[in-house]
Write a protein that holds these residues in place. Structure first.
Motif, PDB file in Angstrom:
ATOM      1  N   GLY A   1      25.750  35.279  41.146  1.00  0.00           N
ATOM      2  CA  GLY A   1      26.253  34.642  39.932  1.00  0.00           C
ATOM      3  C   GLY A   1      25.998  33.146  39.901  1.00  0.00           C
ATOM      4  N   LYS A   2      26.740  32.482  39.023  1.00  0.00           N
ATOM      5  CA  LYS A   2      26.496  31.055  38.788  1.00  0.00           C
ATOM      6  C   LYS A   2      27.586  30.146  39.353  1.00  0.00           C
ATOM      7  CE  LYS A   2      24.059  32.144  34.506  1.00  0.00           C
ATOM      8  NZ  LYS A   2      24.126  32.101  33.026  1.00  0.00           N
ATOM      9  N   SER A   3      28.680  30.717  39.837  1.00  0.00           N
ATOM     10  CA  SER A   3      29.802  29.887  40.310  1.00  0.00           C
ATOM     11  C   SER A   3      30.292  30.355  41.676  1.00  0.00           C
ATOM     12  CB  SER A   3      30.972  29.953  39.321  1.00  0.00           C
ATOM     13  OG  SER A   3      30.588  29.447  38.066  1.00  0.00           O
ATOM     14  N   PRO A   4      30.800  29.422  42.495  1.00  0.00           N
ATOM     15  CA  PRO A   4      31.419  29.828  43.761  1.00  0.00           C
ATOM     16  C   PRO A   4      32.776  30.475  43.514  1.00  0.00           C
ATOM     17  CG  PRO A   4      31.596  27.445  43.474  1.00  0.00           C
ATOM     18  CD  PRO A   4      30.792  27.955  42.322  1.00  0.00           C
ATOM     19  N   GLY A   5      33.131  31.436  44.360  1.00  0.00           N
ATOM     20  CA  GLY A   5      34.435  32.079  44.208  1.00  0.00           C
ATOM     21  C   GLY A   5      34.669  33.114  45.286  1.00  0.00           C
ATOM     22  N   PHE A   6      35.912  33.569  45.401  1.00  0.00           N
ATOM     23  CA  PHE A   6      36.249  34.620  46.374  1.00  0.00           C
ATOM     24  C   PHE A   6      37.483  35.375  45.897  1.00  0.00           C
ATOM     25  CE2 PHE A   6      38.337  30.689  47.689  1.00  0.00           C
ATOM     26  CZ  PHE A   6      39.642  31.075  47.973  1.00  0.00           C
ATOM     27  N   GLY A   7      37.662  36.567  46.435  1.00  0.00           N
ATOM     28  CA  GLY A   7      38.810  37.377  46.058  1.00  0.00           C
ATOM     29  C   GLY A   7      38.939  38.577  46.980  1.00  0.00           C
ATOM     30  N   ILE A   8      40.042  39.300  46.847  1.00  0.00           N
ATOM     31  CA  ILE A   8      40.294  40.453  47.717  1.00  0.00           C
ATOM     32  C   ILE A   8      40.999  41.555  46.924  1.00  0.00           C
ATOM     33  CG2 ILE A   8      42.447  39.389  48.573  1.00  0.00           C
ATOM     34  CD1 ILE A   8      41.899  40.841  51.275  1.00  0.00           C
ATOM     35  N   THR A   9      40.598  42.786  47.183  1.00  0.00           N
ATOM     36  CA  THR A   9      41.218  43.967  46.571  1.00  0.00           C
ATOM     37  C   THR A   9      41.639  44.914  47.679  1.00  0.00           C
ATOM     38  OG1 THR A   9      39.734  43.746  44.673  1.00  0.00           O
ATOM     39  CG2 THR A   9      40.882  45.843  44.916  1.00  0.00           C
ATOM     40  N   LEU A  10      42.899  45.354  47.654  1.00  0.00           N
ATOM     41  CA  LEU A  10      43.419  46.278  48.667  1.00  0.00           C
ATOM     42  C   LEU A  10      43.876  47.576  48.009  1.00  0.00           C
ATOM     43  CD1 LEU A  10      45.547  43.870  50.901  1.00  0.00           C
ATOM     44  CD2 LEU A  10      43.249  44.707  51.357  1.00  0.00           C
ATOM     45  N   VAL A  11      43.646  48.685  48.699  1.00  0.00           N
ATOM     46  CA  VAL A  11      43.962  50.009  48.162  1.00  0.00           C
ATOM     47  C   VAL A  11      44.707  50.831  49.205  1.00  0.00           C
ATOM     48  CG1 VAL A  11      42.986  52.056  47.074  1.00  0.00           C
ATOM     49  CG2 VAL A  11      41.733  49.914  46.976  1.00  0.00           C
ATOM     50  N   ALA A  12      45.864  51.364  48.821  1.00  0.00           N
ATOM     51  CA  ALA A  12      46.580  52.312  49.687  1.00  0.00           C
ATOM     52  C   ALA A  12      46.204  53.715  49.223  1.00  0.00           C
ATOM     53  CB  ALA A  12      48.078  52.093  49.574  1.00  0.00           C
ATOM     54  N   GLU A  13      45.819  54.563  50.189  1.00  0.00           N
ATOM     55  CA  GLU A  13      45.315  55.892  49.825  1.00  0.00           C
ATOM     56  C   GLU A  13      46.088  56.978  50.567  1.00  0.00           C
ATOM     57  OE1 GLU A  13      41.059  58.306  49.946  1.00  0.00           O
ATOM     58  OE2 GLU A  13      41.071  56.139  50.292  1.00  0.00           O
ATOM     59  N   SER A  14      46.453  58.033  49.830  1.00  0.00           N
ATOM     60  CA  SER A  14      47.140  59.171  50.460  1.00  0.00           C
ATOM     61  C   SER A  14      46.115  60.271  50.758  1.00  0.00           C
ATOM     62  CB  SER A  14      48.236  59.715  49.533  1.00  0.00           C
ATOM     63  OG  SER A  14      47.653  60.456  48.482  1.00  0.00           O
ATOM     64  N   LYS A  15      46.536  61.255  51.552  1.00  0.00           N
ATOM     65  CA  LYS A  15      45.620  62.343  51.916  1.00  0.00           C
ATOM     66  C   LYS A  15      45.234  63.207  50.720  1.00  0.00           C
ATOM     67  CE  LYS A  15      46.912  62.596  56.784  1.00  0.00           C
ATOM     68  NZ  LYS A  15      47.675  63.327  57.808  1.00  0.00           N
TER      69      LYS A  15
END
Length: 364
Positions: free
Chosen positions: A235-249
């Motif tokens: 992309g054109k801009s600096p950046g960061f992020g995080i996505t977390l997911v809890a998953e069941s069976k």
């Protein structure tokens, strides 16, 4: 709210996309009045006009009238045709703003959906592409939409964007399945992705380490990957992020995401997101906040059978109430909320399907 000249009259800009999606699926005309009529800048915003253009490009025969001031809109829906589309999203909203409603239309189209969205891929005020990929697509599978994919071709951070995301829906179904999600899932695995664009790769690792420290005592398997983007694809801009997911069976998932703001530390972002995930697990039933609206849409356009989902009392907020009001106004289906007999903190939301059938597919 009243009905005049065969159009359902709704007021205000709230739930703008949801109302248009409900109108498209039901085949009913809607008239939305008093759109920011008391604001200094009244009427539709650029992202809402952009959404109308997108809606026009994936349907055939839709008729849209916008008043001179932009405070009133009349929408007469056509047939959902899908096809191959490229949509340039304005920088006021990330691509998730446009992808979410398309997920509600894509399975009921005449042709397969193949849309390339260009713009900002993640922003704090709307659902990001990772949350859609990890949270919404698995929920769609529960309703019978099995072949829906989201490919991130380029990451685009705020403010300049430059990202590209490809939505591909090959699963065309006549009617969604009826869902009965009344058991509270037990989560055994926590997955996630920490991404960064045009910054040092160590930032992604710092977010991962901070999140792991918080999640370690849970005893769950924690698997967070670093997604570092360089060169033209970042992309054109600096950046960061995080996505977390809890998953069941059994495949139920809860999602939490955050995007780094100016002067924010990666460690703080990782820790905050991990804590938010713990809160989300505690304060969610089978369906999380991110997935609630899309679940309601698929429930109301299902067979004439009663679907049920388990939700936490804290999920019953303004957002849900307004959505249920619009569903009742357009489809005539009323939701019933009852307290869970086993746990007073949870409720069972029951909603009868309207017996919708995919008209677009019949025409094909």
């Amino acid at each position: 709210m009243s009905i005049s000249s065969n159009s359902i009259v709704l007021e205000g800009h709230r739930n703008f996309r949801l109302r248009l999606i409900l109108a498209t699926l039901s085949g009913k005309s809607v008239k939305i009045i008093k759109i920011r009529s008391n604001d200094l800048n009244p009427g539709l915003k650029d992202h809402e006009v952009s959404f109308l253009r997108l809606l026009e490009s994936v349907t055939n025969g839709s008729h849209i009238e916008i008043s001179y001031t932009g405070t009133t809109i009349i929408y007469r829906p056509g047939i959902i045709i899908g096809g191959e589309v490229t949509h340039n999203c304005p920088h006021s909203k990330p691509v998730g703003y446009f992808i979410q409603p398309m997920l509600m239309l894509a399975p009921f189209s005449k042709k397969k959906f193949s849309i390339v969205f260009k713009g900002i891929t993640n922003a704090g005020d709307e659902t990001g592409v990772d949350a859609i990929k990890w949270g919404l697509l698995p929920i769609m599978e529960k309703f019978g939409v099995r072949d829906c994919l989201l490919h991130v071709l380029k990451r685009g951070s705020l403010p300049e964007g430059g990202g590209e995301v490809h939505l591909l829906c090959n699963s065309l179904i006549p009617t969604p399945l009826t869902i009965h999600a009344i058991d509270i899932p037990k989560f055994s695995v926590i997955r996630g992705v920490a991404y960064c664009t045009r910054v040092s790769p160590s930032i992604a690792n710092r977010m991962i380490d901070a999140a792991r420290d918080v999640l370690k005592p849970t005893g769950c398997e924690v698997n967070i990957t670093a997604d570092v983007w360089r060169g033209e694809n970042s992309g054109k801009s600096p950046g960061f992020g995080i996505t977390l997911v809890a998953e069941s069976k059994k495949g139920w998932r809860l999602v939490v995401e955050n995007v780094g703001q100016a002067k924010s530390l990666p460690e703080d972002l990782g820790e905050l997101t991990a804590l938010q995930l713990m809160t989300e697990i505690t304060q969610s039933g089978a369906i999380g906040r991110y997935q609630l609206i899309i679940s309601l849409i698929f429930m109301v356009i299902g067979k004439e059978d009663i679907g049920r989902i388990n939700i936490h009392k804290s999920e019953v907020d303004d957002h849900l109430i307004y959505a249920l009001r619009d569903i009742k106004e357009i489809f005539g289906s009323e939701a019933f909320l009852a307290q869970d007999e086993e746990d007073p903190d949870f409720m069972i939301l029951s909603l009868k399907g309207s017996g919708f059938t995919n008209v677009s597919k019949k025409v094909a």
